[in-house]
Design a protein around this motif. Structure first.
Motif, PDB file in Angstrom:
ATOM      1  N   ALA B 132       0.831  -1.211   0.000  1.00 53.46           N
ATOM      2  CA  ALA B 132       0.000   0.000   0.000  1.00 53.46           C
ATOM      3  C   ALA B 132       0.865   1.261   0.000  1.00 53.46           C
ATOM      4  O   ALA B 132       0.445   2.318  -0.481  1.00 53.46           O
ATOM      5  N   GLN B 133       2.105   1.148   0.519  1.00 52.61           N
ATOM      6  CA  GLN B 133       3.040   2.275   0.513  1.00 52.61           C
ATOM      7  C   GLN B 133       3.789   2.377  -0.810  1.00 52.61           C
ATOM      8  O   GLN B 133       4.585   3.290  -1.000  1.00 52.61           O
ATOM      9  N   GLY B 134       3.611   1.396  -1.694  1.00 48.53           N
ATOM     10  CA  GLY B 134       4.308   1.400  -2.982  1.00 48.53           C
ATOM     11  C   GLY B 134       5.737   0.882  -2.938  1.00 48.53           C
ATOM     12  O   GLY B 134       6.526   1.158  -3.845  1.00 48.53           O
ATOM     13  N   ALA B 135       6.096   0.117  -1.889  1.00 51.92           N
ATOM     14  CA  ALA B 135       7.462  -0.407  -1.780  1.00 51.92           C
ATOM     15  C   ALA B 135       7.753  -1.434  -2.875  1.00 51.92           C
ATOM     16  O   ALA B 135       6.876  -2.203  -3.263  1.00 51.92           O
ATOM     17  N   GLN B 136       9.009  -1.421  -3.404  1.00 53.37           N
ATOM     18  CA  GLN B 136       9.436  -2.376  -4.441  1.00 53.37           C
ATOM     19  C   GLN B 136      10.353  -3.441  -3.842  1.00 53.37           C
ATOM     20  O   GLN B 136      10.435  -4.540  -4.344  1.00 53.37           O
ATOM     21  N   GLN B 137      11.084  -3.051  -2.766  1.00 53.42           N
ATOM     22  CA  GLN B 137      11.988  -3.980  -2.095  1.00 53.42           C
ATOM     23  C   GLN B 137      11.866  -3.766  -0.591  1.00 53.42           C
ATOM     24  O   GLN B 137      11.452  -2.692  -0.162  1.00 53.42           O
ATOM     25  N   ALA B 138      12.274  -4.774   0.196  1.00 54.20           N
ATOM     26  CA  ALA B 138      12.315  -4.624   1.650  1.00 54.20           C
ATOM     27  C   ALA B 138      13.365  -5.571   2.216  1.00 54.20           C
ATOM     28  O   ALA B 138      13.507  -6.707   1.758  1.00 54.20           O
ATOM     29  N   MET B 139      14.153  -5.053   3.200  1.00 58.79           N
ATOM     30  CA  MET B 139      15.092  -5.930   3.908  1.00 58.79           C
ATOM     31  C   MET B 139      14.315  -6.706   4.960  1.00 58.79           C
ATOM     32  O   MET B 139      13.392  -6.169   5.583  1.00 58.79           O
ATOM     33  N   VAL B 140      14.713  -7.963   5.167  1.00 52.23           N
ATOM     34  CA  VAL B 140      14.064  -8.796   6.178  1.00 52.23           C
ATOM     35  C   VAL B 140      15.106  -9.232   7.215  1.00 52.23           C
ATOM     36  O   VAL B 140      16.087  -9.892   6.866  1.00 52.23           O
ATOM     37  N   LEU B 141      14.900  -8.833   8.486  1.00 55.07           N
ATOM     38  CA  LEU B 141      15.740  -9.313   9.592  1.00 55.07           C
ATOM     39  C   LEU B 141      14.902 -10.297  10.400  1.00 55.07           C
ATOM     40  O   LEU B 141      13.804  -9.958  10.847  1.00 55.07           O
ATOM     41  N   ALA B 142      15.401 -11.527  10.566  1.00 50.84           N
ATOM     42  CA  ALA B 142      14.572 -12.572  11.184  1.00 50.84           C
ATOM     43  C   ALA B 142      15.445 -13.669  11.789  1.00 50.84           C
ATOM     44  O   ALA B 142      16.670 -13.577  11.765  1.00 50.84           O
TER      45      ALA B 142
END
Lengths: 250, 250
Positions: B132-142
């Motif tokens: 909904a924010q229009g993000a194309q990429q995201a880092m994942v810390l898990a």
């Protein structure tokens, strides 16, 4: 019920919603009390070493308002609390802590209806804690409802401790801090109201332990400059530790 | 179930204990999400305007360890989570949030066993929020367990978002921060571990949103200097807001 960590523990319950922020904070305190218990007794702190615990937060009618009108009426909190207790009992918990000071006016009723449960009493736990410290007097900061019922007066007197309470103006200022401050998320106002009352009380009575006798007061009083060199007693923390002992020792 | 405040609300549940500190914090976030909801929708914030909600924190076997050995075995978390879900269902809750990212590997099983409940999915809620924010990429810390199962990979990809993950050394450092840091109450160590991994990731991928994909990470990463100008996404906060909507809107 086994924790899977090699020592038996008992499931416990928390009756909250009075208010919900204080109830959520009580769970944090309980987890902290369990961590302290594990450390103190030489057990490893890991997820599986914590006792099963249940929190219910329900819409429960205002306690102070009911005390002003009809404490046992159908619009009061008693029936709602019994409903929540009944469901906690059905879940098999052995002990319950009620995360609201004023609600303890109905403690006798709750305990009588659920003899299979140990319902902890926040003021009695606090008075016993101060007695063990050798305290002779203690200031009590609370809601008008709590003062009216003599909740802390009775518990402290039974332990030989003289309760010191604010005058009518001080009580009104505490109520402003609780209702217009903490319950409306205006912590700055709450800190100011609680600090003012503490100043007046210390000018009159000097340096004695201060019981924060409403679960909303510890959310704002410790930040007040007037509270910096005072022995603040948080009954919620004492109750959380008592509940942890119920889980690990009974 | 009526809240007594004039608008209908539905009871909701929280399955916690994974770990207990994160579960307690999730209740705080849920109360905050309800407060925000009430403000945004023009309702007065008072104790009785909050929906009934239940938290169970149970000793549940380690999720990551089970994924390394036998995810469906009797020593794994699945049967324990089903036991807790069953009791939440018996209490009449309409929706449940699970306060642990890795545990969502078993989400499909929990949802299939309890078709009468809406079991929210933390990664899917987060992916929809970023979409909904229009993000194309995201880092994942898990946790290693979460990476192994592709939980965020699948949810993000389904929303057209490319997931960016640390290398093996970075994952080991995250695990150190979670297990030796947060779970052992050594927050300074945790902040250092999480901050190191974030530095390396930003040097490689630049300025993209960072998903704190383990409920223990938000307890320590925001304090790191490396995190000060970063868009940190807390899936627990997104999940808490989704649970508040389930209570007020369904």
């Amino acid at each position: 019920m086994a924790s899977g960590s090699g020592f038996p523990v008992r499931s416990v319950g928390i009756l909250g919603g009075m208010g919900p922020a204080a109830g959520a904070d009580f769970v944090r305190l309980f987890v902290q009390a369990c961590t302290t218990y594990l450390h103190t007794n030489g057990h490893a702190v890991r997820d599986q070493a914590f006792p099963e615990h249940w929190l219910v937060q329900m819409p429960i009618p205002d306690r102070t308002q009911a005390l002003r009108t009809d404490p046992q009426g159908p619009a009061g909190p008693a029936l709602h609390m019994l409903q929540g207790m009944g469901r906690l009992a059905a879940l098999g918990v052995g002990s319950v802590a009620v995360a609201c000071n004023t609600a303890h006016v109905w403690h006798g009723q709750l305990q009588a209806q659920f003899p299979q449960l140990q319902v902890l009493h926040i003021a009695q736990e606090t008075a016993r804690h101060l007695q063990a410290q050798g305290a002779q007097q203690a200031m009590v900061l609370a809601t008008a409802g709590t003062y009216q019922t003599g909740l802390y007066d009775q518990a402290l007197s039974a332990c030989g401790i003289a309760p010191l309470v604010p005058d009518a103006e001080g009580i009104a200022r505490l109520m402003q801090g609780i209702y217009d401050g903490v319950k409306c998320a205006d912590l700055a106002l709450a800190t100011q109201c609680f600090g003012d009352v503490l100043s007046t009380m210390r000018a009159r009575y000097g340096d004695v332990p201060v019981i924060m006798g409403c679960t909303e007061i510890p959310l704002a009083l410790p930040q007040a400059t007037q509270a910096q060199d005072v022995q603040l007693i948080d009954p919620a923390w004492i109750l959380a530790q008592a509940l942890a002992r119920q889980a690990y020792e009974r």
